[in-house]
Design a protein around this motif. Structure first.
Motif, PDB file in Angstrom:
ATOM      1  N   GLU A  80       4.936   3.264  12.114  1.00 56.51           N
ATOM      2  CA  GLU A  80       5.950   2.564  11.331  1.00 56.51           C
ATOM      3  C   GLU A  80       5.308   1.608  10.345  1.00 56.51           C
ATOM      4  N   ASP A  81       4.179   1.022  10.744  1.00 56.41           N
ATOM      5  CA  ASP A  81       3.449   0.175   9.797  1.00 56.41           C
ATOM      6  C   ASP A  81       3.025   0.977   8.582  1.00 56.41           C
ATOM      7  N   LEU A  82       2.630   2.233   8.840  1.00 54.40           N
ATOM      8  CA  LEU A  82       2.161   3.054   7.725  1.00 54.40           C
ATOM      9  C   LEU A  82       3.319   3.549   6.863  1.00 54.40           C
ATOM     10  N   LEU A  83       4.481   3.758   7.464  1.00 54.65           N
ATOM     11  CA  LEU A  83       5.540   4.455   6.733  1.00 54.65           C
ATOM     12  C   LEU A  83       6.737   3.583   6.386  1.00 54.65           C
ATOM     13  N   ASN A  84       7.247   2.809   7.352  1.00 54.95           N
ATOM     14  CA  ASN A  84       8.596   2.275   7.196  1.00 54.95           C
ATOM     15  C   ASN A  84       8.797   1.397   5.973  1.00 54.95           C
ATOM     16  N   LYS A  85       7.762   0.688   5.567  1.00 57.99           N
ATOM     17  CA  LYS A  85       7.951  -0.175   4.397  1.00 57.99           C
ATOM     18  C   LYS A  85       7.199   0.340   3.185  1.00 57.99           C
ATOM     19  N   ASN A  86       6.664   1.546   3.317  1.00 56.00           N
ATOM     20  CA  ASN A  86       5.903   2.103   2.213  1.00 56.00           C
ATOM     21  C   ASN A  86       6.861   2.601   1.134  1.00 56.00           C
ATOM     22  N   PRO A  87       6.822   2.015  -0.068  1.00 57.14           N
ATOM     23  CA  PRO A  87       7.813   2.411  -1.074  1.00 57.14           C
ATOM     24  C   PRO A  87       7.752   3.887  -1.432  1.00 57.14           C
ATOM     25  N   ILE A  88       6.557   4.448  -1.423  1.00 60.91           N
ATOM     26  CA  ILE A  88       6.477   5.880  -1.778  1.00 60.91           C
ATOM     27  C   ILE A  88       7.186   6.704  -0.712  1.00 60.91           C
ATOM     28  N   TRP A  89       6.931   6.371   0.550  1.00 58.64           N
ATOM     29  CA  TRP A  89       7.571   7.107   1.653  1.00 58.64           C
ATOM     30  C   TRP A  89       9.088   6.974   1.569  1.00 58.64           C
ATOM     31  N   LEU A  90       9.566   5.757   1.321  1.00 56.74           N
ATOM     32  CA  LEU A  90      11.005   5.553   1.260  1.00 56.74           C
ATOM     33  C   LEU A  90      11.612   6.335   0.107  1.00 56.74           C
ATOM     34  N   GLU A  91      10.903   6.316  -1.020  1.00 56.01           N
ATOM     35  CA  GLU A  91      11.452   7.011  -2.171  1.00 56.01           C
ATOM     36  C   GLU A  91      11.439   8.526  -1.962  1.00 56.01           C
ATOM     37  N   ARG A  92      10.467   8.989  -1.182  1.00 57.71           N
ATOM     38  CA  ARG A  92      10.396  10.428  -0.935  1.00 57.71           C
ATOM     39  C   ARG A  92      11.379  10.893   0.134  1.00 57.71           C
ATOM     40  N   THR A  93      11.948   9.971   0.919  1.00 55.97           N
ATOM     41  CA  THR A  93      12.804  10.410   2.021  1.00 55.97           C
ATOM     42  C   THR A  93      14.245   9.919   1.885  1.00 55.97           C
TER      43      THR A  93
END
Lengths: 338, 597
Positions: free
Chosen positions: B388-401
């Motif tokens: 979650e540290d790697l993904l949950n606040k990652n803007p690229i991840w959020l924008e991709r999902t």
């Protein structure tokens, strides 16, 4: 025996080019190893450990990789556009190498009455030359994607055209900020001017923009859309095998070295190091390696952008920001009366 | 109770249609003539109280030599009352056709194609009635009982002897003549071969591009082929084409004794192998009315929840990898190893455990099992935090999902989507709560449910992360219960079902006979069929085991969650980009073994 000046003018660049090319190719081989080790550590894997293990490092791994690549069948798809297909990797590597002609590696050294400049060509429009060569490198990928006659390759090639063209502008504009301060296009002079303060202190925004653009220019994560292996199989490289495939890899890594060297030269003082310890080329090397490590670190951390998000980011965020940076720099320079 | 009201309504509405209402092992089956099917289905969906919004399954049985020999079974589900109604339509082999329900439920499409493919029953007004699991060059319909068994043509061989013509039924491997494709957003069958430049699917006449994404593609999670029509990078149509991993498990199971069929089902959903075992074992237990000792039930719960965590780890990891975050994948696989070590400790195998038996387990849990599981569940929360540290606040991840592949409750129900994908839309539907099996009612856990109106890739990711945490809660409670059952039997003492312990054989004649009967003949359930479903990591995994009083199943029908979840792909991927498609496929978390069987 003394050589005629014209012979020196021929032999000296030849020797320098040879040294630079050999150094770059060796560096490329070991960068692949470094990348595999760094990524393995980040991803909590073991990494390469089977070939020629010396201490914790598999130092003979690149040689084994090279032998493997050479031994593979060099396959050309029947439907390929042969000329473009064969030319593409050569262009990719060639343009990546060409940029090194103007990068000053070390302060000039005088032996007797002869001064050696550690730079293949000190041209007065070096920055312009770098930008021109950088734009050419897209041809390697586009031709590779087109020549392969494969739908994935084509999509990869098209993505990379759009990406490189968009980010080229912000990249150029970020360097303009430095040029406005340095008032010269010659890289030697730019490096010499940074003997005191590095330009990154005067141009932090430009530095960040340049760093983002350099990730995009080299097609590295989070901008590795042209070869996004989970979407486009391997993008423009899909149909390549053997040495042609290796050449694309070589181009990618040398390109990484090139943009890192430009970043070090333009923003971090090039071969200038603090306190005068270590010869200049070492400082340049350390700075380049710092960037290379950042490349790998980012690859181990970030997911990939989507095509349209990438374009939006480039055109709607980076470009206005770099224009604003140029504007602010100009205003400040006028205000300071320079 | 609510089923009684449903039946009363049906009797009032269709006085002449309900030919037969029967109940067997707590499952109600209504037999109707095929003319009434469409009206009855529409009534069940729209007017009946409670409504039956979901068509869970369509399948068929072949009762050769009885005539009408084919029965088509429809399985309707009412949410949230968990009322289940099976509707049967009898058809004869000479006039094998029934009306299609695709107009009412989009999700009927794949199921009807499958029944057509394997039984040769035609569905009138079906929009694309082609074979789905087998290549179009196949002759006959293999799940019919009169389909000749014999030598299978060998597609790939270096041995000439294998393709010798004197072998029975040896024929040259047929070549498929057509493939699924898409032209201007329409599903079409495209002839195989070099394209004729004048046809609409070649690039000449169309401004769209048809891409064969798969079956050899790095991120279709196996051998899924997606006939992908794109305009630039934008998806016009993404049609899943399946069957590349079809191994005929349902057919094979008909030729094995009940016990020997267990390992076959391991091979379907290879990330949730124990769930396959459990569904089959539960169905047979239901058919034979066996009680399972408490220790075995607890062990089943623990192992299944460990496997759920393991499966979700792979799902989350490979989804992150498909979007470019490879590091999350290697982290998730690192944790998965520990789960596989536990399985190895229990069953000797790391993936295909085949550990469950009718009435219990194959053997008692090994020493040190509790400690290993405890170590595993203590490790997992910290590691989940890492992802979650790697993904949950990652803007690229959020924008991709976020906002990618949006679908609503109605879409999910129409397509028969179950599992985390259904819960992401906000429907609280988990079989462990709605229809507890193996003692799930004794555990205290929550069902994570989507909070936004529409589900998307991000929401499904959140669901899986939350479910892993709930599984840990279940395992903690189950481990405490397991301690109390130390020394208790791990398998039923019913000697008609479970073999007697070895030491009894030397002293008891009766035990010897039981042992002999079980290992030579196997178990023989009574005539009839029973359906048991479990909440697998992907959704409702149900098995319909039909017995004709023999020692081999008459038919085993597997309702796999991936099959239904994959069907929604064209709907949810339309209008997004190629780059999103891999994330969407990862979101559906399909296992191709589960889809193709």
């Amino acid at each position: 025996m003394t050589l005629d000046p014209w012979m020196i003018a021929i032999i000296e660049p030849l020797v320098k080019s040879l040294v630079v090319i050999i150094a770059l190719l060796t560096l490329f081989a070991y960068l692949t190893l470094m990348e595999r080790i760094v990524i393995a550590k980040i991803q909590s894997r073991i990494g390469p450990n089977r070939v020629g293990r010396v201490g914790p490092l598999a130092l003979l791994q690149p040689i084994a990789d090279a032998v493997k690549m050479i031994m593979k069948e060099d396959f050309i798809p029947a439907q390929a556009d042969k000329l473009a297909y064969i030319l593409a990797p050569a262009i990719a590597v060639g343009t990546a190498l060409l940029a090194w002609a103007v990068i000053p590696l070390n302060p000039p050294v005088t032996i007797g009455d002869y001064t050696i400049h550690f730079q293949i060509a000190d041209i007065n429009v070096a920055v312009l030359y770098l930008l021109a060569i950088g734009s050419l490198s897209v041809y390697g990928i586009v031709l590779g994607g087109w020549g392969s006659n494969n739908k994935y390759s084509l999509l990869g090639g098209l993505r990379s055209t759009a990406q490189m063209v968009s980010y080229e502008i912000s990249l150029g504009l970020s360097l303009v900020g430095v040029l406005m301060i340095s008032q010269t296009l010659s890289l030697t002079k730019i490096v010499e001017q940074q003997s005191g303060w590095w330009f990154v202190i005067f141009q932090p925004v430009a530095f960040i923009i340049y760093f983002i653009c350099m990730l995009a220019e080299t097609n590295r994560l989070p901008f590795d859309l042209p070869e996004a292996e989970t979407e486009l199989v391997a993008g423009y490289q899909t149909e390549y095998s053997s040495l042609k495939f290796a050449l694309f890899y070589m181009a990618e890594y040398i390109h990484m070295l090139t943009v890192s060297a430009i970043a070090a030269t333009m923003f971090l003082g090039g071969y200038q190091g603090p306190f005068g310890i270590l010869p200049g080329v070492h400082w340049l090397f350390i700075k380049i390696m710092f960037f290379i490590f950042l490349f790998m670190w980012i690859r181990g951390t970030l997911p990939r952008f989507r095509y349209d998000q990438l374009m939006r980011f480039g055109w709607k965020f980076l470009l206005p920001l770099s224009l604003a940076n140029v504007f602010v720099t100009a205003v400040v320079l006028v205000w300071l009366g320079k | 109770m609510s089923l009684e009201t449903t039946l009363a309504q049906l009797r009032a509405r269709f006085p002449n249609a309900l030919n037969d209402v029967s109940e067997f092992r707590g499952e109600t089956r209504v037999t109707i003539p095929r003319d009434a099917l469409l009206d009855l289905a529409r009534f069940l969906r729209d007017e009946c109280a409670p409504r039956f919004p979901m068509l869970l399954d369509i399948t068929a049985l072949d009762w050769l030599p009885r005539e009408p020999r084919l029965e088509v079974l429809y399985y309707f589900l009412a949410i949230p009352s968990n009322t289940r109604l099976r509707v049967r339509v009898l058809v004869s082999s000479t006039d094998a056709n029934v009306p299609s329900l695709t107009a009412l439920w989009e999700g009927a499409n794949f199921y009807e194609r499958e029944v057509y493919d394997l039984f040769g029953i035609t569905f009138t007004n079906h929009p694309f009635l082609h074979r789905i699991l087998l290549p179009d060059s196949t002759e006959g319909h293999p799940l019919r009982k009169d389909h000749p068994l014999g030598y299978e043509p060998v597609e790939f061989t270096h041995t000439y002897a294998e393709i010798q013509p004197e072998k029975p039924n040896a024929v040259a491997p047929p070549k498929p003549k057509q493939l699924l494709g898409s032209v201007r957003g329409e599903m079409v069958a495209i002839p195989v071969g070099l394209p004729d430049p004048k046809t609409p699917w070649s690039a000449e006449d169309s401004d769209t591009l048809l891409i064969n994404m798969g079956p050899h593609h790095p991120s279709t999670h196996g051998v899924l082929r997606v006939a992908l029509e794109v305009d630039g990078e934008r998806i016009i149509n993404a049609l899943p084409d399946i069957g590349y991993l079809h191994t005929g498990i349902e057919k094979n199971a008909e030729y094995k004794t009940y016990l020997k069929a267990i390992p076959l089902f391991d091979r379907m959903d290879y990330l949730g192998t124990l769930f396959n075992n459990l569904a089959y074992v539960l169905a047979v237990e239901k058919l034979m009315e066996v009680d399972v000792p408490e220790r075995a039930q607890i062990a089943r719960v623990i192992l299944c929840e460990v496997q759920r965590i393991q499966s979700h780890l792979v799902a989350v990891g490979s989804q992150a990898m498909d979007i470019g975050a490879v590091t999350v994948m290697t982290y998730a696989f690192r944790e998965r190893e520990i789960a596989l070590d536990i399985f190895e400790m229990v069953a000797g195998a790391r993936m295909m455990m085949s550990y469950f038996r009718f009435g219990g387990l194959a053997q008692d849990l090994p020493l040190g099992f509790s400690d290993a599981v405890r170590g595993f569940i203590q490790m997992i929360p910290g590691r989940l935090k890492e992802y979650e540290d790697l993904l949950n606040k990652n803007p690229i991840w959020l924008e991709r999902t976020r906002g990618i592949a949006e679908y609503t409750k109605a879409d999910a129900l129409a397509y028969g989507v179950t599992g985390p994908m259904l819960r992401a839309t906000g429907i609280n539907w988990d079989l462990r709560k709605a229809h507890p099996y193996s003692g799930y009612e004794q555990y205290d856990f929550d069902v994570p449910v989507g909070t936004r109106a529409k589900a998307d890739v991000l929401e499904c990711y959140y669901m899986r992360m939350a479910e892993m945490r709930q599984s840990i809660r279940i395992i903690e409670q189950a481990l405490a219960k397991l301690e109390k059952t130390k020394g208790q039997p791990y398998i039923t003492s019913n000697r008609k079902i479970a073999p007697p312990p070895k030491h009894e054989l030397q002293t008891s004649m009766e035990s010897l006979i039981h042992h002999f009967k079980l290992w030579t003949e196997g178990i023989t359930p009574p005539v009839g069929y029973a359906y048991a479903a479990v909440e697998s990591p992907r959704g409702e995994l149900g098995m319909l085991v039909s017995s004709n009083g023999n020692n081999m199943p008459h038919r085993v029908r597997v309702r796999t969650p991936s099959f239904a979840n994959l069907q929604i792909l064209p709907l949810i991927s339309k209008g997004y980009y190629i780059a999103d498609l891999v994330g969407i496929i990862a979101m559906t978390d399909i296992i191709l073994g589960d889809v193709d069987r």
